[in-house]
Design a protein around this motif. Structure first.
Motif, PDB file in Angstrom:
ATOM      1  N   ARG A 117     133.977  21.872  30.793  1.00  0.00           N
ATOM      2  CA  ARG A 117     133.196  23.234  30.613  1.00  0.00           C
ATOM      3  C   ARG A 117     133.672  24.242  31.309  1.00  0.00           C
ATOM      4  NH1 ARG A 117     127.729  23.822  29.937  1.00  0.00           N
ATOM      5  NH2 ARG A 117     127.893  25.282  31.686  1.00  0.00           N
ATOM      6  N   THR A 144     135.960  27.223  33.186  1.00  0.00           N
ATOM      7  CA  THR A 144     136.483  28.489  32.485  1.00  0.00           C
ATOM      8  C   THR A 144     137.647  28.810  33.074  1.00  0.00           C
ATOM      9  OG1 THR A 144     134.837  29.433  33.929  1.00  0.00           O
ATOM     10  CG2 THR A 144     134.192  29.294  31.458  1.00  0.00           C
ATOM     11  N   SER A 145     138.116  28.456  34.363  1.00  0.00           N
ATOM     12  CA  SER A 145     139.293  28.811  34.825  1.00  0.00           C
ATOM     13  C   SER A 145     140.181  27.594  35.111  1.00  0.00           C
ATOM     14  CB  SER A 145     139.166  29.403  36.148  1.00  0.00           C
ATOM     15  OG  SER A 145     138.754  28.501  37.038  1.00  0.00           O
TER      16      SER A 145
END
Lengths: 184, 463
Positions: free
Chosen positions: B195, B197-198
């Motif tokens: 999951r 995001t970075s």
């Protein structure tokens, strides 16, 4: 079209994935796996997998720990540095039981964990199936994904895709072979 | 037959309220870790407890500089707060292993909501415990003499001493608890990795997830590893506090030299640990809105464990008096009279009230449903269990065989600051855990949802 590394098919529920696994097993595929967010009860039988040999590995670790404790305490207390304490014999095995017990447990635990890592080929930071953009990632959330790999002797791109459609797959994804030199 | 059919219609209460979807669980738990901001009390709490951690650092620093003379330990009380605090913290750890291992073997599926945070509690409590044996030795720079390592004296440790057994037991306990906790974390770390995001999060969670793929060919070995760990952690946790009790029971001191000590210590450990679990879970479920995952049903079960173990502890307190009288041993009888009626009677009755009287309130359903009552009771039990160790350690030594050498133990400010400082260590670690690690075992909770059962829909159709 180049042969993919594997083809993924997603299903809606654990029950659907189990049924798909049974049919995949019966269709004679060998190089396949079922990805799910949690272990599904009955999946080992559905995939036709043998029992994990980890129990034996852990037993080996337990005996290793026990032997280490026994030899260490005997050698240190009775051979290398014999010292009379409270009039007890040098090899007073009754007093050595607690440490022998603890190291047996430690040996079993270490063997269970690192044996599991070895059997699962962990840590392994790159694997071709991670090239999947879409479906594989859902399997750590709520996805139930069947993967048939192209290394399977019975594999043909069209045949597997049709097979998965017949299984009632919700979505199908081709995972491309990695290009040479892409390994990190 | 008809009665059997009737039985099958009795529905168990769901373990997770509201029958959420798998995705809801993932979102709910991951969001806590992924949020850019922690809940509003988190940072002030971290500031407060990390300041207490500094107090621990300062007290230990002064101890290293000046020596154990800064503490209240003085003949006849050569053992003081260090061992009390050690036993207190190790005991708290035991509830985590009980929840993760013993309840797993007994197939108590409700454990999945609280096992991750209870195991984390175990690790941090054992860390606090390990501080004391390490610093109480006087010359801390040769603390490695406790281990069977070659040293300049060409001597080996004394394997016939319970104190050395304790070194092994507690260290093994820490290592096995860490392995158990980490193995449980791997699938959840993979969820966070997927999951992410970075790039940084992806790499960090990816590294700690060890390349977990989540295929059944991995789950197969994983599940067996988890079962084996539960299988070995169960006798381990029972042995650890037994070995801790050997520190006392193997000696010749009246009030210590009793065979009831191992089971009595284990029951007390589980009692105090569950009290701490209750304290933490009440706070965590409220602050993170996890009321549907850590339900009132969970709290109800915890209070019942408290009631049961509280009765065991009460039995041990009482039977000690009987044994002391029945033994006909003058010194043994004296020490128990001195405990209840002597100079430390105040401590004895704090212990007895908090540990025996307070949990009786959980006979009443209203108390098992009231968060304030549960919270206050859990704190009182923790206080009572600290005093239990105080009574055991201090009273037996203060009044030993020779009345001419009797004394009265008084702690110094450094005893108190060191102990308070360990709460800084414990809660700093726990707050960091809440922020950066999924505090509920997502994969395990998903596994106990009704939808996870492959026969789920069939049953409904036949129903």
């Amino acid at each position: 079209m180049a042969k993919p590394y594997c083809i993924l098919a997603s299903f809606d529920s654990p029950a659907a994935l189990i049924q798909a696994a049974e049919k995949t097993r019966d269709a004679g595929y060998k190089h396949f796996d079922c990805y799910s967010p949690f272990p599904i009860h009955g999946m080992d039988a559905a995939m036709g997998l043998k029992r994990s040999p980890l129990g034996l590995i852990a037993a080996g670790g337990a005996f290793g720990g026990l032997a280490t404790a026994a030899l260490m305490q005997w050698w240190m207390s009775a051979v290398d540095y014999p010292l009379v304490l409270s009039g007890k014999p040098f090899f007073s095995y009754q007093a050595f039981v607690p440490i022998a017990f603890e190291l047996t447990i430690l040996g079993a635990a270490l063997a269970a964990v690192f044996g599991m890592f070895a059997l699962n080929q962990m840590p392994q930071y790159h694997h071709p199936v991670f090239e999947s953009d879409k479906l594989l990632k859902t399997s750590s959330d709520n996805g139930f994904v069947l993967a048939i790999e192209s290394s399977d002797p019975a594999f043909s791109t069209d045949g597997v895709e049709q097979f998965m459609k017949d299984l009632g797959a919700a979505q199908i994804e081709h995972v491309a072979q990695e290009e040479e030199g892409e390994h990190v | 037959m008809s009665s059997l059919q009737g039985l099958s219609k009795v529905k168990e209460k769901p373990l997770i309220e509201g029958n959420p979807s798998f995705q809801w669980i993932t979102e709910k738990i991951s969001a806590i870790v992924e949020a850019n901001r922690a809940p509003k009390y988190w940072l002030p709490a971290l500031g407060f407890f990390s300041s207490l951690l500094l107090v621990l650092g300062g007290s230990v620093g002064y101890l290293l500089w000046e020596g154990v003379g800064i503490w209240g330990v003085q003949v006849p009380n050569a053992w003081g707060w260090a061992i009390i605090n050690f036993v207190f913290w190790v005991g708290i750890g035991h509830a985590g292993t009980l929840i993760s291992a013993i309840l797993f073997l007994f197939r108590q599926k409700w454990r999945t909501s609280i096992n991750r945070s209870a195991e984390a509690m175990t690790l941090f409590a054992v860390m606090c415990a390990l501080v004391f044996p390490a610093i109480h030795v006087g010359r801390v720079w040769v603390v490695y003499w406790m281990f069977p390592l070659p040293n300049q004296m060409q001597m080996w440790p004394n394997f016939r001493s319970p104190l050395l057994w304790d070194v092994f037991a507690v260290n093994v306990y820490f290592m096995v608890s860490l392995l158990f906790w980490y193995v449980g974390l791997i699938p959840d770390l993979a969820t966070l990795r997927d999951r992410a995001t970075s790039k940084i999060k992806q790499v960090v969670y990816g590294v700690f997830a060890l390349g977990w793929k989540g295929g059944n060919r991995q789950w197969k070995h994983y599940e067996l590893a988890y079962l084996l760990l539960a299988g070995v952690a169960t006798p381990l946790v029972l042995s650890v506090h037994s070995v801790v009790s050997f520190d006392f029971a193997v000696s010749q001191v009246p009030g210590w030299h009793t065979t009831i000590f191992p089971p009595y210590f284990v029951a007390g450990a589980i009692f105090s640990g569950f009290a701490m679990v209750l304290t933490l879970m009440i706070l965590v479920r409220k602050i993170y809105n996890l009321e549907s995952i850590i339900t009132m049903g969970h709290l109800d079960k915890i209070t019942k464990v408290l009631l049961a173990t509280g009765l065991m502890v009460g039995y041990a307190y009482t039977i000690e008096f009987f044994t002391a009288w029945y033994s006909g041993n003058e010194y043994e009888s004296f020490i128990f009279k001195a405990r209840a009626m002597g100079p430390y009677a105040w401590a004895y009755w704090i212990m007895f009230s908090c540990n025996v009287f307070v949990p009786q309130i959980f006979w009443f359903k209203a108390a098992r449903k009231s968060i304030p009552i549960m919270f206050v009771a859990s704190i009182l039990i923790n206080i009572g269990m600290w005093f239990e160790r105080f009574v055991i350690v201090i009273t037996s030594l203060a009044q030993d065989y020779l009345p001419s050498s009797w004394g009265y133990f008084k702690p110094t400010i450094w005893d108190i600051l060191t102990f308070v400082g360990t709460f800084g260590l414990f809660f700093t670690m726990f707050l960091l855990f809440l922020r950066f690690v999924p505090m509920v075992a997502m994969s395990e909770v998903k596994g106990v949802l009704p939808a996870a059962d492959p026969h789920h829909h069939e049953e409904e159709n036949h129903g």
